[in-house]
Design a protein around this motif. Structure first.
Motif, PDB file in Angstrom:
ATOM      1  N   UNK A   1       0.821  -1.214   0.000  1.00  0.00           N
ATOM      2  CA  UNK A   1       0.000   0.000   0.000  1.00  0.00           C
ATOM      3  C   UNK A   1       0.854   1.261   0.000  1.00  0.00           C
ATOM      4  N   UNK A   2       0.276   2.305  -0.569  1.00  0.00           N
ATOM      5  CA  UNK A   2       0.730   3.677  -0.413  1.00  0.00           C
ATOM      6  C   UNK A   2      -0.470   4.571  -0.714  1.00  0.00           C
ATOM      7  N   UNK A   3      -1.016   5.183   0.333  1.00  0.00           N
ATOM      8  CA  UNK A   3      -2.203   6.048   0.203  1.00  0.00           C
ATOM      9  C   UNK A   3      -3.320   5.343  -0.561  1.00  0.00           C
ATOM     10  N   UNK A   4      -3.790   4.250   0.006  1.00  0.00           N
ATOM     11  CA  UNK A   4      -4.790   3.407  -0.659  1.00  0.00           C
ATOM     12  C   UNK A   4      -6.130   3.408   0.062  1.00  0.00           C
ATOM     13  N   UNK A   5      -6.494   4.531   0.681  1.00  0.00           N
ATOM     14  CA  UNK A   5      -7.759   4.572   1.407  1.00  0.00           C
ATOM     15  C   UNK A   5      -8.961   4.371   0.487  1.00  0.00           C
ATOM     16  N   UNK A   6      -8.825   4.679  -0.784  1.00  0.00           N
ATOM     17  CA  UNK A   6      -9.929   4.499  -1.717  1.00  0.00           C
ATOM     18  C   UNK A   6     -10.077   3.043  -2.154  1.00  0.00           C
ATOM     19  N   UNK A   7      -8.979   2.269  -2.094  1.00  0.00           N
ATOM     20  CA  UNK A   7      -9.004   0.890  -2.573  1.00  0.00           C
ATOM     21  C   UNK A   7      -9.024  -0.156  -1.462  1.00  0.00           C
ATOM     22  N   UNK A   8      -8.313   0.103  -0.371  1.00  0.00           N
ATOM     23  CA  UNK A   8      -8.089  -0.922   0.642  1.00  0.00           C
ATOM     24  C   UNK A   8      -9.377  -1.472   1.262  1.00  0.00           C
ATOM     25  N   UNK A   9     -10.383  -0.644   1.592  1.00  0.00           N
ATOM     26  CA  UNK A   9     -11.615  -1.230   2.155  1.00  0.00           C
ATOM     27  C   UNK A   9     -12.268  -2.236   1.218  1.00  0.00           C
ATOM     28  N   UNK A  10     -12.229  -1.941  -0.065  1.00  0.00           N
ATOM     29  CA  UNK A  10     -12.825  -2.815  -1.071  1.00  0.00           C
ATOM     30  C   UNK A  10     -12.130  -4.177  -1.089  1.00  0.00           C
ATOM     31  N   UNK A  11     -10.797  -4.181  -1.057  1.00  0.00           N
ATOM     32  CA  UNK A  11     -10.045  -5.434  -1.072  1.00  0.00           C
ATOM     33  C   UNK A  11     -10.222  -6.207   0.227  1.00  0.00           C
TER      34      UNK A  11
ATOM     35  N   UNK B   1     -13.434  -7.970   0.643  1.00  0.00           N
ATOM     36  CA  UNK B   1     -13.600  -9.139  -0.226  1.00  0.00           C
ATOM     37  C   UNK B   1     -12.931 -10.394   0.324  1.00  0.00           C
ATOM     38  N   UNK B   2     -12.011 -10.227   1.276  1.00  0.00           N
ATOM     39  CA  UNK B   2     -11.316 -11.398   1.848  1.00  0.00           C
ATOM     40  C   UNK B   2     -11.592 -11.555   3.334  1.00  0.00           C
ATOM     41  N   UNK B   3     -12.478 -10.727   3.886  1.00  0.00           N
ATOM     42  CA  UNK B   3     -12.644 -10.663   5.335  1.00  0.00           C
ATOM     43  C   UNK B   3     -13.157 -11.957   5.953  1.00  0.00           C
ATOM     44  N   UNK B   4     -13.972 -12.738   5.221  1.00  0.00           N
ATOM     45  CA  UNK B   4     -14.542 -13.947   5.811  1.00  0.00           C
ATOM     46  C   UNK B   4     -13.754 -15.212   5.468  1.00  0.00           C
ATOM     47  N   UNK B   5     -12.525 -15.049   4.970  1.00  0.00           N
ATOM     48  CA  UNK B   5     -11.686 -16.210   4.677  1.00  0.00           C
ATOM     49  C   UNK B   5     -10.860 -16.658   5.887  1.00  0.00           C
ATOM     50  N   UNK B   6     -10.907 -15.862   6.954  1.00  0.00           N
ATOM     51  CA  UNK B   6     -10.199 -16.185   8.198  1.00  0.00           C
ATOM     52  C   UNK B   6      -8.717 -16.443   7.945  1.00  0.00           C
TER      53      UNK B   6
ATOM     54  N   UNK C   1      -7.931  -5.813  11.110  1.00  0.00           N
ATOM     55  CA  UNK C   1      -7.029  -6.723  11.812  1.00  0.00           C
ATOM     56  C   UNK C   1      -5.736  -7.022  11.089  1.00  0.00           C
ATOM     57  N   UNK C   2      -5.355  -6.219  10.110  1.00  0.00           N
ATOM     58  CA  UNK C   2      -4.118  -6.455   9.367  1.00  0.00           C
ATOM     59  C   UNK C   2      -2.906  -6.013  10.186  1.00  0.00           C
ATOM     60  N   UNK C   3      -1.788  -6.695   9.963  1.00  0.00           N
ATOM     61  CA  UNK C   3      -0.515  -6.329  10.580  1.00  0.00           C
ATOM     62  C   UNK C   3       0.298  -5.512   9.586  1.00  0.00           C
ATOM     63  N   UNK C   4       0.927  -4.436  10.079  1.00  0.00           N
ATOM     64  CA  UNK C   4       1.642  -3.507   9.204  1.00  0.00           C
ATOM     65  C   UNK C   4       3.149  -3.536   9.440  1.00  0.00           C
TER      66      UNK C   4
END
Length: 296
Positions: free
Chosen positions: A11-21, A24-29, A51-54
């Motif tokens: 990522x780099x300044x991806x506030x417009x894209x990151x929620x969308x991605x 889409x993977x949030x329920x894959x645990x 819950x992502x680690x940075x």
């Protein structure tokens, strides 16, 4: 039961894209790791909400950024899935991932996903852009980032691979709806590609993937790139644009698609060729000056 794979995202300044991605993977645990390069918007806040680690790392180019990511996150799963922030996992691909079992893929080191690319809201279906297979999933510790590339980043695995034709990711960079952003971005990319090709001319950079027309998608692309490097500069952009528009039916993508094929298939390649000549011309005086100084 946790998933046998983890996600890594750049990522780099991806506030417009990151929620969308991430949605889409949030329920894959599956664990999600994000390598950021100094975002000043809400990218980190959004990632942490999911819950992502940075980690932070200064950006040089995509292959080196991916190389750092693969070597520095505390990954414990046997598989990795590496995605760009402007990509989205489709429900069809999500279903395949939910059913994925490591024990059913013994002897397989990597999996290609199919990509649908969008430009200004238009799916670019023709011109060689669909189907388009990207090695996005591979065994952790076996797959690696090809740092012999400056811009055209890809992952490499030494063993067998699978191609999921129905395992589709969507790619749409919403920032590119502003054509200035697209042009500025590809102007920077053309610097990297021109420098890389000059280094290949000087045999200072090698090709990692084995060129093979009948091989994997990456090997076929390596074969096409070798052919491209042999074509005469300034002629090859026209040949490539004609191939995409006529022989690969890019004209069927309509006005928006034709604009994309022109910009990406002709304009960008032409700018690269111009910059290659500029780099080669700049080296001639320095080499001559060196010889002159040695003769004194």
């Amino acid at each position: 039961m946790s998933a046998p794979f983890s996600f890594i995202i750049l990522t780099y300044n991806e506030e417009v894209h990151l929620p969308r991605l991430l949605q889409s993977i949030s329920d894959l645990e599956a664990p999600a790791f994000i390598l950021d390069s100094g975002s000043t918007d809400k990218t980190i806040e959004i990632g942490e909400q999911f819950g992502a680690q940075f980690l932070q790392h200064q950006f040089e180019n995509h292959p080196k950024q991916w190389d750092f990511a693969l070597k520095n996150f505390p990954v414990t799963t046997p598989w990795m899935i590496c995605l760009d922030a402007d990509q989205v996992v489709t429900p069809e691909l999500k279903t395949r991932l939910k059913d994925f079992k490591d024990e059913e893929h013994i002897g397989i080191d990597g999996i290609y996903f199919n990509r649908k690319n969008f430009f200004k809201g238009k799916w670019i279906k023709h011109g060689g852009y669909y189907p388009f297979y990207l090695l996005k999933m591979f065994r952790y510790g076996i797959g690696f980032s090809d740092t012999n590339e400056n811009m055209d980043h890809r992952f490499v695995v030494p063993g067998k691979t699978e191609v999921w034709k129905d395992g589709i990711i969507l790619e749409e960079n919403l920032k590119e709806n502003n054509i200035r952003f697209w042009i500025d971005k590809h102007n920077r990319y053309s610097d990297l590609v021109a420098m890389e090709e000059v280094e290949r001319m000087k045999q200072a950079r090698a090709q990692t993937e084995k060129p093979n027309f009948w091989g994997s998608p990456n090997e076929r692309k390596a074969w096409r790139k070798q052919l491209w490097w042999k074509l005469p500069r300034y002629v090859r952009p026209s040949l490539y644009f004609t191939q995409r528009i006529i022989f690969q039916l890019g004209i069927l993508d309509g006005r928006t698609g034709i604009i994309f094929h022109f910009l990406q298939g002709f304009w960008f390649r032409l700018v690269v060729d111009i910059k290659i000549d500029e780099l080669l011309s700049a080296r001639i005086p320095s080499e001559k000056q060196q010889k002159d100084s040695e003769s004194i």
